[in-house]
Write an enzyme that holds these catalytic residues in place. Sequence first.
Site, PDB file in Angstrom:
ATOM      1  N   MET A 281      10.419  -6.882   4.185  1.00 47.35           N
ATOM      2  CA  MET A 281      10.664  -7.636   5.409  1.00 47.35           C
ATOM      3  C   MET A 281      11.951  -8.368   5.433  1.00 47.35           C
ATOM      4  O   MET A 281      11.703  -9.666   5.666  1.00 47.35           O
ATOM      5  CB  MET A 281       9.378  -8.264   5.602  1.00 47.35           C
ATOM      6  CG  MET A 281       8.127  -7.463   5.804  1.00 47.35           C
ATOM      7  SD  MET A 281       8.332  -6.030   6.997  1.00 47.35           S
ATOM      8  CE  MET A 281       8.072  -7.204   8.517  1.00 47.35           C
TER       9      MET A 281
ATOM     10  N   ILE B 167      16.014  -8.433   6.509  1.00 44.37           N
ATOM     11  CA  ILE B 167      17.254  -7.588   7.163  1.00 44.37           C
ATOM     12  C   ILE B 167      18.314  -7.674   6.091  1.00 44.37           C
ATOM     13  O   ILE B 167      18.622  -8.602   5.439  1.00 44.37           O
ATOM     14  CB  ILE B 167      17.624  -8.230   8.389  1.00 44.37           C
ATOM     15  CG1 ILE B 167      16.442  -7.962   9.766  1.00 44.37           C
ATOM     16  CG2 ILE B 167      19.002  -7.702   8.818  1.00 44.37           C
ATOM     17  CD1 ILE B 167      16.649  -8.838  10.817  1.00 44.37           C
TER      18      ILE B 167
ATOM     19  N   SER C 150       0.790  -1.057   0.066  1.00 42.58           N
ATOM     20  CA  SER C 150      -0.218   0.079   0.093  1.00 42.58           C
ATOM     21  C   SER C 150       0.976   1.295   0.064  1.00 42.58           C
ATOM     22  O   SER C 150       0.511   2.285  -0.559  1.00 42.58           O
ATOM     23  CB  SER C 150      -1.176   0.051   1.178  1.00 42.58           C
ATOM     24  OG  SER C 150      -0.244   0.183   2.378  1.00 42.58           O
ATOM     25  N   ASN C 151       2.188   1.072   0.648  1.00 41.40           N
ATOM     26  CA  ASN C 151       2.874   2.476   0.457  1.00 41.40           C
ATOM     27  C   ASN C 151       3.316   2.675  -0.736  1.00 41.40           C
ATOM     28  O   ASN C 151       3.590   3.607  -1.338  1.00 41.40           O
ATOM     29  CB  ASN C 151       4.254   2.268   1.568  1.00 41.40           C
ATOM     30  CG  ASN C 151       3.677   2.662   3.043  1.00 41.40           C
ATOM     31  OD1 ASN C 151       3.460   3.932   3.199  1.00 41.40           O
ATOM     32  ND2 ASN C 151       3.543   1.728   3.864  1.00 41.40           N
TER      33      ASN C 151
ATOM     34  N   HIS D  56       8.859   2.940   8.861  1.00 38.31           N
ATOM     35  CA  HIS D  56       8.814   2.122  10.038  1.00 38.31           C
ATOM     36  C   HIS D  56       7.778   2.685  10.677  1.00 38.31           C
ATOM     37  O   HIS D  56       7.329   3.832  11.021  1.00 38.31           O
ATOM     38  CB  HIS D  56       9.990   2.440  10.755  1.00 38.31           C
ATOM     39  CG  HIS D  56       9.939   1.358  11.849  1.00 38.31           C
ATOM     40  ND1 HIS D  56      10.292   0.067  11.753  1.00 38.31           N
ATOM     41  CD2 HIS D  56       9.546   1.440  13.258  1.00 38.31           C
ATOM     42  CE1 HIS D  56      10.000  -0.438  13.136  1.00 38.31           C
ATOM     43  NE2 HIS D  56       9.946   0.444  13.888  1.00 38.31           N
TER      44      HIS D  56
END
Length: 193
Positions: free
Chosen positions: A94, A96, A13-14, A113
Amino acid sequence: MKNLVILISSGGSNMAALARAARQDDWERRLGARIAAVISNRPDAPGLDLARALGLPTEVVDHQQFEGREAFDTALAGAIDLHQPALVVLAGFMRILTPAFVARYAGRLVNIHPSLLPAFPGLRTHARALEAGCRFAGATVHRVTADLDHGPILDQAIVPVMPDDTPESLAARVLTQEHVLYPRAIARLLRPS
Ligand code: GRF
């Protein structure tokens, strides 16, 4: 033209908010910037369909096809570098990232974030904000450094916490503001100073 590469893992959505802002505010003409690619580490990310529906080129670099973070990050960097991006925009990505990956894109890597950093880095941000009794929550756009969720803050949005909030209701309220915050922060970064 400044290329943006957006990295996603799920809903997107972002990413969609960025794509809509880029179109509505004519980032190509006004900022000399365009979204060159949306890359997902998950082939089944719903955000991929959303990106295609918005007319954006999509790619998948499936982390499960690689042994270890280094191999995945090298492949991901290979896909990203084809676009010679001015900015690499993490939007619900998602994974690292390895220090080598972060160093490669130093000054070009940004993230959103869902907390008011430096409070609540990591996961379960909304549940932790409720457990702590926070009256306000929000989201942060920051530069990405090797220290997870601790890079320099570029912009923030604040939302109130309601007495009957659940992690889900708070997440939804924060997410709505993320969709305003992220395009604003990215446009500011792209604007010639
Ligand atoms: C957002 O809350 C973002 O802040 C976090 O992950 C969520 C992604 O949502 N990093 P979406 O994929 O953009 O819908």
